[in-house]
Design an enzyme around this catalytic site. Sequence first.
Site, short mmCIF file in Angstrom:
data_model
loop_
_atom_site.label_atom_id
_atom_site.label_comp_id
_atom_site.label_asym_id
_atom_site.label_seq_id
_atom_site.Cartn_x
_atom_site.Cartn_y
_atom_site.Cartn_z
N HIS A 176 -7.54 3.49 -12.29
CA HIS A 176 -7.44 2.03 -12.10
C HIS A 176 -8.68 1.44 -11.43
CE1 HIS A 176 -3.36 2.05 -13.43
NE2 HIS A 176 -2.88 2.67 -12.37
N ASP A 181 -1.58 9.23 -18.38
CA ASP A 181 -0.87 8.63 -17.25
C ASP A 181 -0.06 7.45 -17.80
OD1 ASP A 181 -1.20 8.33 -13.93
OD2 ASP A 181 -0.69 6.46 -14.97
N HIS A 201 0.49 4.61 -16.69
CA HIS A 201 -0.11 3.29 -16.45
C HIS A 201 -1.40 3.15 -17.25
CE1 HIS A 201 2.31 4.33 -12.81
NE2 HIS A 201 2.80 3.13 -13.08
N ASP A 260 3.43 10.55 -14.45
CA ASP A 260 4.40 9.50 -14.16
C ASP A 260 5.10 8.95 -15.41
OD1 ASP A 260 1.90 8.51 -14.79
OD2 ASP A 260 1.61 7.45 -12.90
C1 3YP Z 1 -0.01 1.15 -8.25
C2 3YP Z 1 0.64 -0.04 -7.58
C3 3YP Z 1 1.91 -0.31 -8.31
C4 3YP Z 1 2.01 0.72 -9.41
C5 3YP Z 1 1.10 1.82 -8.99
C6 3YP Z 1 0.64 2.67 -10.13
C7 3YP Z 1 -0.24 3.77 -9.69
C8 3YP Z 1 -0.47 4.77 -10.77
O1 3YP Z 1 0.16 5.77 -10.91
N1 3YP Z 1 -1.42 4.58 -11.64
O2 3YP Z 1 -1.68 5.44 -12.62
ZN ZN Z 2 0.07 6.14 -13.13
#
Ligand code: 3YP
Ligand code: ZN
Length: 369
Positions: free
Chosen positions: A144, A181, A183, A269
């Site tokens: 991220h 992942d 996300h 996840d």
């Molecule tokens: C970060 C803030 C809310 C969701 C969270 C996700 C983190 C993650 O696993 N990113 O791949």
């Molecule tokens: Zn994630």
Amino acid sequence: MTRTGYVWETTYGWADLGTGPMMPAHAAAGIQPITHHVAHPDTKRRMHELISASGLIDSLTPVRARPATREDILRVHDEDYYERIAAQSLLPKGGDAGDGETSFGHGGLDIALLAAGGALTAVDAVVSGAVENCYALVNPPGHHAERSIGRGYCIFGNASVAAAYARERLGVPRVAIVDWDVHHGNGTQDIFWDRDDVLNISVHQNRCFPTDSGFAEERGAGAGQGFSINVPLPPGGGMGAYEYAFDTVVTPALRRYRPELIIVASGFDASIMDPLARMMLRAADYGTLTRKVMDVAAEVSGGRLVCVQEGGYNPFYLPFCGLKVVEELAGITSGVDDAFAETLSGKGGEELMPHEREAVDHAVRLAGL
Ligand code: 3YP
Ligand code: ZN
């Protein structure tokens, strides 16, 4: 020397996210402090300990992480951003990488540099031929983190740092990143948006996080047009959806691109047990996805494959998911099976649903596959 390298450093388990549950605690808002932040590194430490206790570790080649240098980081992040993290890291209680949810403790810079460096040494080990593939169980995660801001528990884009290093220092002509992942890999996408020398494919739950990116219409720009590929899956999908996404998008896109190195941004996840998403993969499914990527790697990249750890938040289940990936990489069965397999059977998710097919077909069309 065995075919699979493995990175884990004790201080990855010392990343300090504070006492918030998944965001900073805030009494007036009713957000109570708790002993374990949802991204507490113990979840990943437990994966390391299962790899160790199962005996699998004896079949792996240890790869020691070096700290990434400032220069390594600046290949993909702005100087201002690096300085901001470095300055906050000196504060007695650390700071936040940018979005108010990415806290780190005093000295957090050192752990973040060692995480990026773990991805670097994994790439070194694979590109030099010391090992064929490598699992870098690093922490904090990276996908991220954008060029100039940390987000979603990510400080530096570990996989991006490694891909840029492979390109610019090791002279690898083409690198592909496959991000499973759950996300969206928005940071990786931001970093390589206008480049055609790093292909970035993200398969994720639609609008999970960030909620405003990761759509199939996002394809890169300029020279990078077509080199960002997004496969957003509807919530509720399991191996049916993932298998279809990998067979119709990920694998064909990798075959078309022919990277000399593949990096998997490996979060767990998307598992059926994860608290931060709504997908339904089981541990064995992660082994199957690994196999699929390994098969393309054997075809196009001489088997060169590096997995870099991203998210995953179920402390009980993540170790089994990770174990299956590393077993597959090494071609060895540890003898330890998913202890939750029976409990999780019969819940569905194995079948491809019509709305999932539609979502993936849409991504296939946009990727021109
Ligand atoms: C970060 C803030 C809310 C969701 C969270 C996700 C983190 C993650 O696993 N990113 O791949
Ligand atoms: Zn994630």
